[in-house]
Design an enzyme around this catalytic site. Sequence first.
Site, short mmCIF file in Angstrom:
data_model
loop_
_atom_site.label_atom_id
_atom_site.label_comp_id
_atom_site.label_asym_id
_atom_site.label_seq_id
_atom_site.Cartn_x
_atom_site.Cartn_y
_atom_site.Cartn_z
N GLY A 11 0.97 -0.96 0.14
CA GLY A 11 0.65 0.18 -0.07
C GLY A 11 0.79 1.19 0.22
NE ARG A 15 -5.65 5.74 5.21
CZ ARG A 15 -6.15 5.09 5.38
NH1 ARG A 15 -7.08 4.93 6.33
NH2 ARG A 15 -6.36 3.86 5.37
CD GLU A 152 -12.93 -2.64 4.67
OE1 GLU A 152 -12.43 -1.98 4.40
OE2 GLU A 152 -13.61 -3.91 4.27
CG ASN A 167 -11.58 -7.74 8.82
OD1 ASN A 167 -10.97 -8.59 8.56
ND2 ASN A 167 -11.30 -7.66 7.53
NE ARG A 325 31.81 12.12 21.58
CZ ARG A 325 32.83 13.16 21.23
NH1 ARG A 325 33.41 13.61 21.60
NH2 ARG A 325 33.25 12.81 20.52
CE LYS A 343 37.63 10.59 20.81
NZ LYS A 343 38.19 11.15 19.98
CE1 TYR A 379 41.37 16.54 14.75
CE2 TYR A 379 40.35 18.84 15.16
CZ TYR A 379 40.26 18.12 14.03
OH TYR A 379 40.21 18.01 12.78
CB SER A 397 41.72 22.42 39.34
OG SER A 397 40.79 21.88 40.21
NE ARG A 432 49.36 27.32 40.16
CZ ARG A 432 49.67 26.38 40.79
NH1 ARG A 432 50.85 27.21 41.87
NH2 ARG A 432 49.72 25.49 41.47
C1 UD1 Z 1 -7.98 -2.98 5.85
C2 UD1 Z 1 -9.14 -3.84 5.79
C3 UD1 Z 1 -10.49 -3.25 6.67
C4 UD1 Z 1 -9.91 -4.14 8.35
C5 UD1 Z 1 -8.25 -2.64 7.95
C6 UD1 Z 1 -7.60 -3.37 8.86
C7 UD1 Z 1 -10.13 -4.54 3.39
C8 UD1 Z 1 -10.33 -4.39 1.93
N1 UD1 Z 1 -9.91 -3.94 4.46
O1 UD1 Z 1 -8.65 -1.46 5.42
O2 UD1 Z 1 -11.72 -4.94 6.16
O3 UD1 Z 1 -11.12 -3.71 8.93
O4 UD1 Z 1 -7.70 -3.66 7.33
O5 UD1 Z 1 -6.84 -2.67 9.75
O6 UD1 Z 1 -9.12 -5.46 3.29
N2 UD1 Z 1 -2.53 -3.17 0.64
C9 UD1 Z 1 -1.28 -3.79 -0.27
N3 UD1 Z 1 -1.75 -3.48 -1.86
C10 UD1 Z 1 -3.31 -2.98 -2.02
C11 UD1 Z 1 -4.24 -2.71 -0.65
C12 UD1 Z 1 -3.31 -2.66 0.33
O7 UD1 Z 1 -0.53 -4.52 -0.77
O8 UD1 Z 1 -3.20 -2.30 -2.87
C13 UD1 Z 1 -1.36 -3.53 2.05
C14 UD1 Z 1 -1.35 -2.78 2.50
O9 UD1 Z 1 0.32 -1.85 2.45
C15 UD1 Z 1 -1.70 -2.30 4.44
C16 UD1 Z 1 -2.77 -3.79 3.67
O10 UD1 Z 1 -2.64 -4.09 3.04
O11 UD1 Z 1 -0.57 -2.93 4.90
C17 UD1 Z 1 -3.91 -2.92 4.03
O12 UD1 Z 1 -3.99 -2.23 2.85
P1 UD1 Z 1 -4.42 -0.72 3.76
O13 UD1 Z 1 -5.37 0.48 3.48
O14 UD1 Z 1 -4.07 -0.31 5.30
O15 UD1 Z 1 -6.73 -0.99 4.19
P2 UD1 Z 1 -7.76 -0.48 5.16
O16 UD1 Z 1 -8.18 0.34 5.18
O17 UD1 Z 1 -7.14 -0.10 7.05
CA CA Z 2 -4.75 -0.65 7.47
#
Ligand code: UD1
Ligand code: CA
Length: 453
Positions: A11, A15, A152, A167, A325, A343, A379, A397, A432
């Site tokens: 992903g 954010r 979702e 989930n 250090r 050091k 140094y 001292s 001195r």
């Molecule tokens: C996802 C779940 C949600 C769950 C939540 C828990 C789905 C659609 N939703 O939402 O039900 O409650 O996790 O934290 O699965 N990733 C990829 N490739 C992609 C998209 C995502 O590898 O194309 C990976 C991301 O890097 C991440 C994980 O999948 O590690 C979850 O993706 P993220 O976008 O965070 O999903 P959420 O919106 O949190």
């Molecule tokens: Ca997530």
Amino acid sequence: MKILALILAAGKGTRMKSSKPKVLFESAGKPMIDYVINAAGTCGADAVNIVIGSGAEEVKTHVGRRAQFSLQQNQRGTADAVLAAADAIKQHGGHVLILCGDMPLVRAETLVGFIEAAKVHPVSFISVCVKNPFGYGRVVRGGGGSVIRIVEEKDACEQEKKINEINTGIYFCESSVLLDRLSRVGSDNAQNEFYLTDIVKEGAFAYKAKDESEFLGVNNRVQLAESAKVLWKRRAFKFMEQGVSVLDPDTFYADEETEIESDTEIYPNVYLHGKNVIKTGSVIMSGCRITDSLIDENCEIKDNCYITESKVGAGSSVGPMAQLRPGTVLEGENKIGNFVETKKAVLGLGSKASHLTYLGDAEIGRDVNIGCGTITCNYDGISKYKTVIEDGVFVGSDVQLVAPVKIGRGALLAAGSTITKDVPEDSLAMTRAEMKVKEGWVSRWKNAKNKGK
Ligand code: UD1
Ligand code: CA
């Protein structure tokens, strides 16, 4: 049972607002993905595959040989991410444990319990009831309590948004069933993404976990800080169980590689960074930051010390406000007082530098007294040189030792001296200017000035 752990980490982590891949952000001193890899290894997975995409090279370089990788070209959703690893899943056979790279708090014991309960079902996932379900997929259950689907946040109606069973994003599936169901997942939803959650529509077992704090998915920097808080606190409690007095678990920061023996005391606001060993009987007071160091038995590290790659021998006292250090070795029963910086300095048994001193590239014997304001001038602007001070030397001292220089056993360096040559043992060295006293001089001077007005 053959288990392939599949960690989703492709992903964009939008954010986080960063050019760094999300799973490489550190939570409590370690990149998030490391916690997930460790949990996967400890819960019994026999192979780990990570789905990478944005920042793929960086993630790959960091993880190295701890896992294999599948590349997801475009981030089209979590189902698409799993499909990117289809070949690896087919090849491995058996079961797949799906984890997310942004969940650093999951405990291996929890995964073991989940796998045990899930192994008799073709598709399972972990759900948990949370205080604030915002942002998570909600578990929609039918009349008989069975799982109908996961919806979702962005697709949920007002009624569904009120569901607080979510989930967690952790699944355990028979490989063949998983791949078969994935072939039917579409992207007809609010985000036009391929949701992995859609596989539960064909029936799934939801394993209800108890501790919601384990399943925080880190999507932004606020959640990153929240996850770190949980991890630091877990470590504080672990040490307290082992006999360490942590005065304030809310401000105790110890990296995973740090060891603390029993009958030790850690004051508030201490950061133990990297691989430290703190031995029994020692006390670390507030505001200290200690990195990759050994604090031997019965030491007192007073407030606000900064100690890096150093060894503090048994029975020593350091600080307040001292900096040790890299390469500092206190052999034991030493005293390093306030505003002392060392050091690459070795201090033999019982030697002391109690105030305002710099000791760099120095080899100091036993029972040496380093007076207030002493400086090793190591140094010359181009190279570094060594100062050797043998056993029993008394440095008065405000002495400067211009290195390279060697002070023999038991010598005495008079206060205010600048030492530029070796001093033989048992000798007094003094540089001195002669002191002059002019009696009545001040009045005469003032009178002369007043006449001039
Ligand atoms: C996802 C779940 C949600 C769950 C939540 C828990 C789905 C659609 N939703 O939402 O039900 O409650 O996790 O934290 O699965 N990733 C990829 N490739 C992609 C998209 C995502 O590898 O194309 C990976 C991301 O890097 C991440 C994980 O999948 O590690 C979850 O993706 P993220 O976008 O965070 O999903 P959420 O919106 O949190
Ligand atoms: Ca997530």
